[in-house]
Write an enzyme that holds these catalytic residues in place. Structure first.
Site, short mmCIF file in Angstrom:
data_model
loop_
_atom_site.label_atom_id
_atom_site.label_comp_id
_atom_site.label_asym_id
_atom_site.label_seq_id
_atom_site.Cartn_x
_atom_site.Cartn_y
_atom_site.Cartn_z
N GLY A 196 49.27 60.38 64.78
CA GLY A 196 50.69 60.37 65.08
C GLY A 196 51.13 61.27 66.22
O GLY A 196 52.33 61.40 66.49
N GLN A 197 50.15 61.91 66.90
CA GLN A 197 50.55 62.80 67.99
C GLN A 197 51.28 62.03 69.08
O GLN A 197 50.99 60.86 69.32
CB GLN A 197 49.31 63.46 68.60
N ARG A 198 52.21 62.72 69.73
CA ARG A 198 53.09 62.07 70.68
C ARG A 198 52.32 61.27 71.73
O ARG A 198 52.66 60.14 72.05
CB ARG A 198 53.98 63.11 71.36
N LYS A 199 51.23 61.86 72.25
CA LYS A 199 50.52 61.19 73.34
C LYS A 199 49.80 59.91 72.90
O LYS A 199 49.48 59.06 73.72
CB LYS A 199 49.54 62.15 74.03
N ILE A 200 49.56 59.78 71.62
CA ILE A 200 48.88 58.54 71.21
C ILE A 200 49.81 57.55 70.50
O ILE A 200 49.40 56.43 70.19
CB ILE A 200 47.60 58.80 70.37
#
Lengths: 419, 182
Positions: free
Chosen positions: B71-75
């Site tokens: 769920g990290q922003r970059k992914i």
């Protein structure tokens, strides 16, 4: 007719005679698939001299020297051969990797990723040379056109395949038409055709120059997850499907040439041997089968594995095949005479999902869910080396043509080069 | 079975009695912990997911293939990779993370607008109810605007992924709300 020179072909061993006929330079290939460390090169040179009119008395010594070089090549790796060390870790993909491939020289490699890109790497420096951007979903399968290696083919979950120039990262053609994910693709040996296999149950053939579809191969009743052109003429194509069958197609017509039936479960991979006389198939039914490619008959079923067989490959000379399984082992079989089991590779603590021979055939490389890759002696089955360091399961692995480099790609978003 | 071939197997349009569940939410919402709880695995050593995890769980006679996506922003822009053939969308919210309530609401709104997820039933897990600062499920529902959803069935379930409280109840709802196969 006059012989001009000999060319050596290392993998599989062979020589090419370059000669002059009516003012034209021509060439003729002679396979020497049986050449190994025990070959008497003097005798072999004499045999070739007797059989081949182009080889005259004067060049017999020279031929013998060539054979000696080839023989050394088959010996240079193996149990006493080189060890591999981590050379570079390539970490610019932001999501897990899928499949990988080397070019012919081993100077460049390709990585596909869930981040929708394919990257072209310089093996020597570990630098990213190009990022091929354009696919709208996971890039699952990647490959160069051998031997030229001036084009890249990618297959994606976005239902298309693309052809790229790896120098400029320009997308030269997008191959449309599939209604499901493209999960396997390959250039033909001459590089003029590209074949794709899809979750939509079909395979397709495309013209590389125009990107136009030539055929849709209908016949499978489930996903087409593996395919390969025959390595010689490039006129035949085999496909393996989750429907449990293997199909043989001809690039000149779109009707199916034949169907190889016999597996009781999904096909996991399918391969031709070097001279395309044999087809090997692995299946989730726990067995691997060998087929006569012309007669479409099953020659042997090997069922030494105790669980699903996930991958199969032939050695470069087409003398042996190797299988990988969920039972954590890999196995090597003779395919020239009696299909006997030659070696069992045990030691992985997770399923073995990929297997490949070193080009000279002395080593077997395996990739496993236990986060390691291993190198094995193909004669004894002993583990020579464990390549460890990945933080996630290893999805794919490959040897360079020279046999001096290995790539491993992992779910941990990195790719490692070992030399 | 694992490996790339397993991914292809799980990509197939699902046969009867086999479901594809997509687990999404911001980083640190507790998706992987929830996945491990579903699979009855040790939940003590969970690290941020820089990719995805897949597990198959048997529940109420169904085989649930659960895809847990980082769920990290970059992914997050890559979430779309996984939408195809989804039967149920599960969205996990960290109810103690007040500062990112708006952010998680926006991400969910975008998911609900996507064509490939049209009509897919939504289960929201209001996670981390064991923390004192956690908002109750009803308030989370309010923040996310769940009551305004008209094009699909939805449910919100309070839970504690680390000890399993409420997780089973959510899965029971999932099994009762399986869409009819095309």
């Amino acid at each position: 007719m006059k012989l001009l020179r000999f060319h050596l072909r290392y993998h599989p061993p062979g020589i090419t005679l370059e000669y002059m006929q009516k003012g034209m330079v021509k060439s003729k290939e002679i396979d020497l698939l049986d050449l190994n460390a025990n070959t008497n090169t003097k005798e072999l040179a004499f045999l070739l001299y007797q059989k081949e009119p182009l080889i005259t008395e004067e060049v017999r010594d020279q031929l013998e020297q060539c054979l000696e070089v080839l023989k050394k090549r088959t010996e240079h790796e193996g149990p006493t051969g080189k060890r591999f060390y981590i050379y570079k870790t390539l970490m610019t993909h932001v999501l897990p990797l899928t499949n990988v491939a080397f070019d012919k020289t081993g100077n460049r490699c390709l990585t596909g990723s869930y981040d929708r890109t394919c990257k072209v790497w310089d093996v020597e420096s570990g630098k990213e040379m190009q990022t091929l951007t354009g696919h709208q979903n996971v890039v699952y399968t990647v490959g160069f056109n051998f031997p030229a290696c001036n084009r890249v083919l990618t297959g994606s979950f976005d239902k298309s395949a693309r052809i790229w120039d790896p120098e400029t990262a320009e997308c030269l053609a997008t191959l449309w038409g599939h209604r499901g994910e493209v999960v396997t693709c390959q250039f033909s040996a001459k590089g003029d055709l590209a074949a794709t296999g899809s979750m939509d149950h079909t395979a397709k053939l495309f013209d590389v120059n125009t990107g136009a579809e030539i055929h849709t191969y209908n016949g499978h009743t489930a996903e087409v997850i593996a395919l390969q052109f025959d390595p010689n003429e490039g006129q035949r194509l085999i496909t393996g499907s989750f429907d449990g069958t293997i199909s043989i197609w001809d690039t000149r017509v779109d009707e199916r040439v034949s169907v190889l039936r016999g597996h009781d479960g999904e096909i996991s991979n399918v391969q031709f041997n070097w001279d395309s006389s044999l087809v090997g198939s692995s299946s989730l039914d726990g067995s691997a089968k060998l087929w006569d490619a012309r007669q479409s008959s099953c020659l042997a079923t090997v069922s030494g594995h105790t669980d699903e067989v996930l991958d199969i490959c032939f050695d470069w000379a087409g003398q042996r095949m190797a299988t990988a399984s969920s039972d954590c082992s890999a196995r090597v079989y003779d395919v020239k005479s009696d299909f006997k089991e030659l070696a069992v590779m045990k030691g992985h603590r997770g399923e073995v999902s990929k297997v490949c021979f070193s080009p000279a055939g002395g080593c077997l490389l395996t990739a496993s869910a236990d986060r390691s890759s291993r190198i094995w002696n193909t004669t004894t089955g002993n583990c020579i080396q464990v390549l460890s360091g990945h933080q996630g399961e290893i999805f794919s692995c490959a040897f360079s043509y020279e046999g001096d480099a290995i790539i491993t790609a992992s779910k941990d978003n990195t790719c490692r080069i070992w030399r | 079975m694992m490996g790339l071939l397993n991914i292809l197997k799980k990509l197939r349009s699902n046969p009867d009695k086999e479901l594809r569940l997509l687990l999404l939410g911001l980083d640190n919402a507790g998706k992987t912990t929830l996945l491990k709880q579903l699979a009855s695995e040790d939940v003590n050593h969970v690290t941020p997911t820089a990719g995805f995890n897949i597990k198959s769980v048997l529940s109420n006679g169904f085989k649930l293939n659960v895809w847990d996506i980082g769920g990290q922003r970059k992914i997050r822009p890559y979430w779309r990779n996984y939408f195809e053939n989804t039967d149920i969308l599960i969205y996990v919210v960290d109810c103690s993370d007040h500062q990112r309530l708006e952010e998680t609401g926006q991400e969910l709104a975008e998911l609900l607008e996507d064509d490939k997820l049209r009509g897919v039933p939504l289960l929201v897990y209001a996670n981390k109810q064991d923390l004192a600062s956690a908002l109750p499920a009803s308030e989370i529902a309010q923040h996310l605007g769940l009551h305004l959803i008209r094009d699909r069935t939805w449910q919100i379930q309070a839970c504690v992924a680390t000890d399993g409280t409420g997780v089973k109840e959510g899965m029971e709802w999932v099994c009762k709300n399986i869409p009819a196969k095309k």
